[in-house]
Scaffold this motif. Structure first.
Motif, PDB file in Angstrom:
ATOM      1  N   GLU A  31       0.816  -1.212   0.000  1.00 42.93           N
ATOM      2  CA  GLU A  31       0.000   0.000   0.000  1.00 42.93           C
ATOM      3  C   GLU A  31       0.852   1.266   0.000  1.00 42.93           C
ATOM      4  O   GLU A  31       0.331   2.372   0.065  1.00 42.93           O
ATOM      5  N   GLY A  32       2.175   1.096  -0.010  1.00 39.01           N
ATOM      6  CA  GLY A  32       3.075   2.237  -0.008  1.00 39.01           C
ATOM      7  C   GLY A  32       3.292   2.843   1.361  1.00 39.01           C
ATOM      8  O   GLY A  32       3.789   3.961   1.483  1.00 39.01           O
ATOM      9  N   LYS A  33       2.935   2.107   2.395  1.00 34.13           N
ATOM     10  CA  LYS A  33       3.091   2.573   3.776  1.00 34.13           C
ATOM     11  C   LYS A  33       4.195   1.779   4.462  1.00 34.13           C
ATOM     12  O   LYS A  33       4.490   0.646   4.099  1.00 34.13           O
ATOM     13  N   SER A  34       4.773   2.383   5.459  1.00 34.25           N
ATOM     14  CA  SER A  34       5.813   1.720   6.232  1.00 34.25           C
ATOM     15  C   SER A  34       5.199   0.704   7.182  1.00 34.25           C
ATOM     16  O   SER A  34       4.085   0.893   7.681  1.00 34.25           O
ATOM     17  N   GLU A  35       5.930  -0.368   7.421  1.00 34.37           N
ATOM     18  CA  GLU A  35       5.528  -1.311   8.459  1.00 34.37           C
ATOM     19  C   GLU A  35       6.770  -1.872   9.135  1.00 34.37           C
ATOM     20  O   GLU A  35       7.830  -1.968   8.535  1.00 34.37           O
TER      21      GLU A  35
END
Length: 60
Positions: A31-35
């Motif tokens: 989703e293009g988010k950091s994790e």
């Protein structure tokens, strides 16, 4: 007790700064988010949190 971090996905803008600096702790998901992929060493938790320009990294 070990200090842990989490990413507030709603606040994350996906800039990738955290993953660039701490590639062993963060990745950018589909989703293009950091994790978080691993807990940071306790002595760098404050630095890890400070890496995010929009304060999306929080201590658990």
């Amino acid at each position: 007790m070990a200090r842990k971090v989490k990413v507030n996905a709603d606040a994350c803008i996906g800039c990738g700064a955290c993953a660039a600096v701490y590639a062993d702790v963060f990745t950018i998901n589909d989703e293009g988010k950091s994790e978080v992929v691993a807990d940071p060493a306790e002595e760098i938790v404050d630095d890890v949190i400070a890496t995010c320009p929009v304060a999306a990294i929080e201590e658990e």
